[in-house]
Design an enzyme around this catalytic site. Structure first.
Site, mmCIF file in Angstrom:
data_model
loop_
_atom_site.group_PDB
_atom_site.id
_atom_site.type_symbol
_atom_site.label_atom_id
_atom_site.label_comp_id
_atom_site.label_asym_id
_atom_site.label_seq_id
_atom_site.Cartn_x
_atom_site.Cartn_y
_atom_site.Cartn_z
ATOM 1 N N SER A 6 105.043 32.108 41.813
ATOM 2 C CA SER A 6 105.120 32.452 43.233
ATOM 3 C C SER A 6 106.312 31.774 43.897
ATOM 4 O O SER A 6 106.482 31.864 45.104
ATOM 5 C CB SER A 6 103.827 32.034 43.945
ATOM 6 O OG SER A 6 103.594 30.649 43.763
ATOM 7 N N ASN A 52 95.313 22.935 45.113
ATOM 8 C CA ASN A 52 94.479 23.762 45.994
ATOM 9 C C ASN A 52 94.450 23.237 47.435
ATOM 10 O O ASN A 52 94.612 24.008 48.386
ATOM 11 C CB ASN A 52 93.055 23.858 45.438
ATOM 12 C CG ASN A 52 93.030 24.552 44.089
ATOM 13 O OD1 ASN A 52 94.048 25.067 43.637
ATOM 14 N ND2 ASN A 52 91.881 24.554 43.438
ATOM 15 N N THR A 99 99.147 59.946 83.132
ATOM 16 C CA THR A 99 97.974 59.942 82.251
ATOM 17 C C THR A 99 98.121 61.217 81.426
ATOM 18 O O THR A 99 98.627 62.233 81.930
ATOM 19 C CB THR A 99 96.636 59.964 83.021
ATOM 20 O OG1 THR A 99 96.586 61.152 83.793
ATOM 21 C CG2 THR A 99 96.504 58.753 83.950
ATOM 22 N N HIS A 100 97.717 61.152 80.173
ATOM 23 C CA HIS A 100 97.915 62.276 79.235
ATOM 24 C C HIS A 100 99.394 62.672 79.149
ATOM 25 O O HIS A 100 99.712 63.823 78.862
ATOM 26 C CB HIS A 100 97.080 63.496 79.624
ATOM 27 C CG HIS A 100 95.652 63.181 79.929
ATOM 28 N ND1 HIS A 100 94.660 63.238 78.972
ATOM 29 C CD2 HIS A 100 95.046 62.754 81.068
ATOM 30 C CE1 HIS A 100 93.493 62.876 79.519
ATOM 31 N NE2 HIS A 100 93.710 62.572 80.781
ATOM 32 N N SER A 153 124.939 59.987 65.366
ATOM 33 C CA SER A 153 124.565 60.860 64.259
ATOM 34 C C SER A 153 125.830 61.207 63.490
ATOM 35 O O SER A 153 126.883 61.417 64.080
ATOM 36 C CB SER A 153 123.913 62.133 64.798
ATOM 37 O OG SER A 153 124.031 63.177 63.855
ATOM 38 N N LYS A 193 125.042 63.073 69.909
ATOM 39 C CA LYS A 193 123.797 62.306 69.907
ATOM 40 C C LYS A 193 123.981 60.801 70.043
ATOM 41 O O LYS A 193 124.941 60.215 69.558
ATOM 42 C CB LYS A 193 123.010 62.596 68.623
ATOM 43 C CG LYS A 193 122.528 64.018 68.596
ATOM 44 C CD LYS A 193 121.415 64.203 67.627
ATOM 45 C CE LYS A 193 120.152 63.525 68.113
ATOM 46 N NZ LYS A 193 119.095 63.641 67.113
ATOM 47 N N GLU A 229 112.924 53.105 67.623
ATOM 48 C CA GLU A 229 112.165 53.814 66.584
ATOM 49 C C GLU A 229 111.710 52.854 65.491
ATOM 50 O O GLU A 229 110.614 52.965 64.946
ATOM 51 C CB GLU A 229 113.014 54.932 65.982
ATOM 52 C CG GLU A 229 113.253 56.074 66.947
ATOM 53 C CD GLU A 229 114.316 57.030 66.430
ATOM 54 O OE1 GLU A 229 113.950 58.003 65.776
ATOM 55 O OE2 GLU A 229 115.522 56.778 66.672
ATOM 56 N N GLN A 247 96.894 33.279 46.036
ATOM 57 C CA GLN A 247 98.346 33.122 46.021
ATOM 58 C C GLN A 247 99.044 34.310 46.690
ATOM 59 O O GLN A 247 100.202 34.227 47.079
ATOM 60 C CB GLN A 247 98.828 32.955 44.574
ATOM 61 C CG GLN A 247 100.306 32.704 44.437
ATOM 62 C CD GLN A 247 100.663 32.202 43.053
ATOM 63 O OE1 GLN A 247 100.561 31.033 42.763
ATOM 64 N NE2 GLN A 247 101.056 33.121 42.179
#
Ligand code: ARG
Length: 444
Positions: free
Chosen positions: A37, A124, A169-170, A291, A297, A304, A336
């Site tokens: 590890s 441990n 809303t919505h 782009s 663009k 994002e 681990q």
């Protein structure tokens, strides 16, 4: 009999230096690979050294090793810290993890007394201690970054306290609000994310050291001393729990995932608002990409990605919870697998917080477009209905119906509510007076 002893003695040279006493053969390459590890837990080096220094001090203080041995160990550990800091120590996969890499280097450096460091300790309780210290600090760092983003939101909230926009809303224009109020909602969410992390850091702040492998240790150790030295409130009570508990890691991962979810909602709004269709805001060039095929663009890639990285943050939480499900007490090597998701969520969330802050600091808001949109969306219709209730004593359901008919009328005429002539409104409800115009503009 003699032959067997000679054979195993001979092969024992190949076995693991740290625990290979009873092993005749060295592990297979794949075994070494699945077991190691170090590529992940090398991030715990500073905590590991700090923990070992405290442990060695305690061993010396308690007379479990001599003061001289303790000093040699502590000096060696401090020198190793320097080596690691300067990138001079090469970590070895065959030494599995950070704990054995450091101990092995200590042996090379100071010889004999190095072997006494691991008295009254197991990997441990060692790893559980290191990992708690790391997570505690990570939570503090995240809190500081969250506060920085809250500051940015606070500045924007002040600046846009009077700028009207449609509240949704919505995702349909609902009622007029201000941009300041909208942005402040995110500052409030972040406040909860912050206090959640604070709770997490507080709850995990007990020291596993002294639990050893699982059942404690016969040496006269001083657990209060090491706990205090390492900044913990007190030692953990139950030794089995001390070495096997990882709910602190799951909790930390939830805190990260929830904060990421909140940021993803803001990111989604940035993406929507930056479209030409909404036109509510413009991202700076610094925080946009182009782009390769469509020259017109300007893409909100950072937003994002903040939205997309929630997949990772949620995934890391599920990974940890899945590792813990049904795991018997006490330590199992499955544990681990606990660090990679925690490190990844930490790095990811830092990045998301910084990117969100950067985007907001350099963005410009088109407050005129927001105002226009609030006016076009009949967002004062609820205010109209409330006026009918308060001024004319209509039941709200009836007022709702009357308002609906008036909105339809304005829609047919292609005008705003406050541009609709009084006679038109009287046609729907004769008792309406020109007092109504007081509530019809979004600014009111
Ligand atoms: N690298 C191990 C981990 O992270 C350290 C503990 C190893 N303990 C053991 N009994 N093999 O969990």
């Amino acid at each position: 009999m003699i032959v067997v002893v000679q054979k195993s003695e001979k092969n024992n040279n190949n076995a693991n230096k740290m625990w290979g006493g009873r092993f005749a053969e060295k592990p297979s390459d794949v075994m070494e690979q699945i077991n190691a590890s170090i590529h992940v837990d090398q991030r715990l080096w500073a905590q590991d050294i700090r923990g070992s220094v405290a442990h060695a001090e305690m061993l010396g203080k308690q007379g479990i090793i001599t003061k001289k041995e303790a000093k040699a160990i502590i000096d060696g550990l401090n020198r190793i810290a320097g080596e690691i800091e300067r990138g001079e120590l090469e970590f070895k996969t065959e030494l599995e993890d950070i704990h054995m890499n450091i101990e092995s280097r200590l042996k090379e450096m100071i010889g004999e007394p190095a072997g006494k460091l691991h008295t009254a300790r197991s990997r441990n309780d060692q790893v559980a201690t290191d990992f708690r210290m790391w997570t505690r600090e990570a939570a503090q760092n995240l809190i500081a970054r969250i506060e920085a983003l809250q500051d940015t939101l606070g500045d924007l909230t002040d600046k846009h306290a009077g700028d009207i926009m449609p509240g949704f809303t919505h995702l349909q224009a609902a009622q007029p609000i201000t941009l300041g109020i909208h942005l402040d909602a995110y500052a409030q969410m972040l406040n909860r994310d912050k206090t959640r992390l604070r709770d997490c850091a507080e709850r995990l702040n007990k020291c596993p050291l002294g639990a050893a492998a699982l059942a404690g240790t016969p040496y006269p150790i001083d657990r209060d001393y090491t706990a205090e030295k390492l900044g913990f409130k007190r030692p953990m009570v139950n030794t089995l729990d001390a070495v096997s508990a990882r709910d602190f890691a799951a909790e930390f991962l939830f805190c990260c995932a929830q904060c990421g979810l909140n940021l993803s909602r803001l990111a989604e709004e940035i993406i929507l608002w930056a479209t030409p269709q909404f036109g509510f805001m413009k991202l700076s060039d610094q925080w946009s990409t182009g782009s390769s095929i469509m020259p017109q663009k300007k893409n909100p890639d950072a937003a994002e990605l903040v939205r997309g990285k929630t997949g990772r943050l949620n995934g890391n939480l599920i990974q940890m919870m899945t590792v813990l499900k049904g795991l018997p007490l006490a330590y199992n090597k499955d544990l681990q697998e606990d660090k990679e998701p925690v490190f990844d969520s930490y790095d990811t969330l830092i990045l998301c917080l910084e990117a969100t802050k950067g985007m907001l600091q350099t963005a410009t808001f088109n407050t005129q477009a927001m105002l226009n949109s609030a006016e076009m969306g009949y967002t004062t219709a609820t205010a109209l209905a409330d006026w009918l209730v308060i001024s004319l004593g209509l039941a709200f359901r009836d007022a709702h119906h009357v308002t609906g008919r008036i909105v339809k009328m304005a829609e047919d005429k292609g005008c705003k509510l406050d541009e609709l002539p009084l006679d038109d409104m009287k046609f729907v409800e004769p008792r309406i007076t020109d007092e109504i115009y007081k509530v019809l503009s979004v600014k009111k």
